[in-house]
Scaffold this motif. Structure first.
Motif, PDB file in Angstrom:
ATOM      1  N   GLY A 344      32.825   6.424 -43.452  1.00 15.12           N
ATOM      2  CA  GLY A 344      31.713   7.307 -43.792  1.00 15.12           C
ATOM      3  C   GLY A 344      30.494   7.086 -42.939  1.00 15.12           C
ATOM      4  O   GLY A 344      29.369   7.355 -43.363  1.00 15.12           O
ATOM      5  N   GLN A 347      28.247  10.202 -42.315  1.00 14.79           N
ATOM      6  CA  GLN A 347      27.486  10.601 -43.499  1.00 14.79           C
ATOM      7  C   GLN A 347      26.306   9.656 -43.720  1.00 14.79           C
ATOM      8  O   GLN A 347      25.199  10.093 -44.067  1.00 14.79           O
ATOM      9  N   ARG A 628      30.097  14.741 -43.721  1.00 13.54           N
ATOM     10  CA  ARG A 628      31.141  13.761 -44.010  1.00 13.54           C
ATOM     11  C   ARG A 628      32.525  14.340 -43.759  1.00 13.54           C
ATOM     12  O   ARG A 628      33.416  13.658 -43.245  1.00 13.54           O
TER      13      ARG A 628
END
Length: 721
Positions: A344, A347, A628
């Motif tokens: 991630g 993000q 994401r």
């Protein structure tokens, strides 16, 4: 419509795959002969003064630009010795006997000082190859090795503009082949690493190959109707593979998401075709529009790239919406992979930037503006032999002429007087031309071509009026500001209406036409892509934001071109000779290609953000979730495409190095700093205004805009690499 298409493809997947295979084989067989039907181009602009002058010289005077030069070196170091003179005259007679070669002149027939080296050990034989660029260079490929020789009396080297252009074409073909050989295995390996499934990687490459063979076949078909440049086929290779990879990544990833959401295989294929397919179509339209803007320019060299761009988009979209769904319907289980936790990172970067939007955005903009700052020193120039790598025979010949000869006779400026003028006025005009800075000599005026012969050197026009003058430039003029030199000649008052032609004037007019049409091309791209993004988002602000960010990333590309290729930084590493200027047509091509690819990634990311916003109704979490889910794929696609372009930096032609390095840099900057930092920062600052549009435009968007089905809610709980 796309849902129905997906269902139809799934229901008849076997027939679709057989049909695609047969189409691939048929298009491949037809497209394999494309190169033979494509054409080479010269630096001229239809309808301009220089082209009109060239037409008159050819039709009425039976002459034209000397585009072939033989550099003759006397083995006894004296071009005036009887032994050398006799051998040189035999060589000139041999050249006169070659089919398609006319206007043969030499130092030994006219004793022009422009054709003799300062040291007296070298002199020139000039000639003109008739016909189109393709015909002339095909003949030259056969005769150049025959003319380049060493005997007991002479050493002969072949040069001239046509030989330089021929060797540029040959070197470019070699460079393209080497780049593809280097890039394709690396692309397959990277795809396997991204997908973690070999079948998925092979299907993706298959879509790219389908796009390539379809585009080559389409270019060959178009070549039956109009001129198409050979270099368009090279663009088809890199762009076909690149867009095929981009579109396949998003369709396959969407299929995986739908499968992880619990949908059956066939349903997942249909949902992926419907959802990702519309984004792929909108993305394809943006790329096609960007490259179609090249049709604004009246040069088939550039318009050919527009044909190639549209064909690449059509075939890549067709592969993504036909081949991929059919293959997934039959082998989808081999494309799926177990759930893998993702880091991630994209993000987290986006969320961090949105927490401090002014600081993060300001820092990134500062870095990008610093990288773009060399753009302020951009100078457009004209191409010369330094386009080729050091040691190439025609470049070496041209460099020898530049160093040892006082003038550039192969770059003679041709002036055509369209009406009869008094002999004394014509002679006075010639004298005035000879005093222009950069002029080495002005040859005596000649009359029109009659009964196979010139009327002879005299100031008296022929019986039907008109005359021609040849202005030979000094060496410094051709390595300085050539357009300014041509303008000084055009500004000189002539005794009758005059047209100025010759290679310097042709390249000057080419550059002027290109720059005159450039604002129209840029405006068309900006307006059309703005409209496409509005139809996708229903917003007025988001297309404006995307335009500004894309122009910022393109500024970095042009800053790189100036810093590296104009100023010469990294020239040793990249292996080229800087000239202090940039030939303008390649940056124009790069602008269209890079802008289309940047908008390609913009479409994919905004589609996901919009989908999330429609689900949650809050901009910041929608941006984070959209990034994401799309940023890893965009980064992977950008990295693979950048690698494909960077392979061209290994070539010998400077134009290809510029295309490779500049486009790769733009793609990487756009997919990282622009999409992951500046895009979320801009959307965070705008808030709900991101999605605003006046009532009539909202209704227009509801009727024609892009809408995707959101996946099942549980998909949002999963992480993917």
């Amino acid at each position: 419509m796309l849902t129905r298409l997906g269902r139809c493809v799934v229901r008849h997947s076997r027939a679709v795959l057989i049909g695609v295979l047969l189409a691939f084989l048929g298009l491949g067989a037809y497209g394999a002969g494309a190169q033979a039907d494509l054409d080479l181009a010269r630096w001229d602009s239809p309808g301009t003064e220089s082209v009109r002058a060239g037409d008159i010289l050819r039709e009425e005077y039976g002459t034209g630009n000397p585009n072939l030069a033989l550099l003759v070196t006397a083995r006894d170091a004296d071009v005036d010795s009887p032994r050398t003179t006799a051998a040189a005259r035999r060589l000139a007679a041999e050249v006169r006997g070659i089919p398609g070669v006319t206007d043969v002149s030499s130092y030994w027939t006219g004793s022009s000082p422009a054709l003799r080296a300062a040291d007296g050990d070298r002199a020139l034989i000039l000639a003109r190859l008739e016909g189109s660029a393709t015909d002339a260079r095909e003949r030259l490929a056969a005769i150049s090795p025959q003319l380049a020789r060493t005997s007991s009396e002479l050493t002969v080297d072949v040069g001239g503009q046509e030989e330089i252009s021929r060797q540029v074409g040959e070197q470019a073909r070699t460079d393209f082949l080497r780049a593809e050989i280097l890039a394709l295995p690396a692309v397959v390996l990277l795809l396997i690493l991204v997908y973690r499934r070999t079948v998925a990687a092979l299907l993706t490459v298959g879509v790219g190959l389908l796009s390539i063979v379809g585009t080559l076949a389409g270019l060959r078909a178009i070549a039956q109707l109009t001129e198409v440049s050979t270099f368009a086929a090279n663009l088809a290779l890199v762009l076909g593979l690149g867009l095929g990879i981009d579109y396949s990544l998003f369709v396959i990833n969407r299929y995986r998401e739908e499968r992880h959401a619990g949908h059956a295989q066939d349903d997942a294929v249909v949902r992926a075709t419907s959802a990702a397919g519309r984004t792929v179509i909108f993305s394809g339209v943006t790329v096609a529009v960007s490259l179609s803007a090249l049709l604004v320019f009246p040069f088939f060299f550039l318009s050919s790239f527009a044909y190639a761009g549209v064909l690449v988009v059509v075939t890549a979209v067709a592969g993504a919406l036909l081949l991929l769904p059919a293959a997934l319907a039959r082998w989808g289980h081999r494309v799926e992979r177990p759930q893998v936790a993702a880091s991630g990172i994209w993000q987290r970067i986006a969320r961090a930037a949105m927490r401090r939007p002014l600081a993060a955005g300001g820092a990134v903009i500062g870095v990008l503006l610093l990288a773009a700052s060399p753009l302020l020193g951009l100078r457009f120039g004209l191409p010369d032999e330094r386009t080729l790598p050091s040691g190439t025979s025609s470049r070496t010949t041209s460099e020898t002429i530049h160093k040892e000869f006082p003038a550039e006779p192969t770059d003679t400026v041709q002036i055509v007087l369209r009406e009869a003028a008094d002999a004394r006025d014509t002679q006075a005009y010639a004298a005035e031309l000879s005093r222009i800075q950069g002029v080495f000599q002005v040859d005596a005026p000649t009359g029109r071509y009659q009964d196979g012969h010139h009327t002879g050197p005299s100031g008296i026009p022929s019986r039907d009026g008109g005359a021609r003058l040849a202005v030979v430039p000094a060496q410094a003029a051709m390595y300085g500001d050539v357009p300014a030199f041509v303008e000084r000649i055009r500004d000189t008052r002539a005794p009758a209406p005059a047209l100025v032609g010759g290679y310097p004037a042709e390249t000057t007019d080419f550059r002027a036409t290109l720059l005159d049409r450039l604002p129209y091309a840029v405006g068309l791209i900006l307006l059309a892509t703005f409209g496409v993004l509005f139809l996708m988002t229903g917003s007025l602000l988001l297309p404006a934001k995307a335009t500004v960010l894309n122009l910022l990333s393109l500024s970095v590309m042009f800053g790189c071109l100036v810093w590296v290729f104009q100023e010469g930084h990294l020239s040793g590493l990249l292996g080229f000779t800087p000239t202090g200027s940039i030939e303008p047509s390649i940056p124009v091509l790069m602008f269209c290609v890079a802008y289309g690819l940047s908008m390609d990634y913009e479409v994919f990311m905004l589609a996901r953000i919009k989908e999330e916003y429609e689900r949650v109704g809050d901009t910041e979490p929608a941006v984070a979730a959209g990034i994401r889910r799309s940023a890893p794929l965009i980064t992977a696609a950008a990295g693979i495409l950048a690698l494909s372009f960077l392979a061209y930096a290994t070539g010998g032609v400077v134009f290809l190095k510029e295309l490779g390095v500049g486009t790769a840099l733009t793609i990487l900057v756009d997919a990282t700093l622009i999409r992951v930092v500046l895009l979320p920062v801009a959307m965070r600052l705008a808030g709900r205004a991101n999605w605003w549009a006046p009532g009539p435009l909202r209704r227009l968007h509801r009727r024609f805009g892009l809408r995707e089905e959101a996946p099942a809610p549980e998909i949002l709980q999963r992480e993917y690499a």
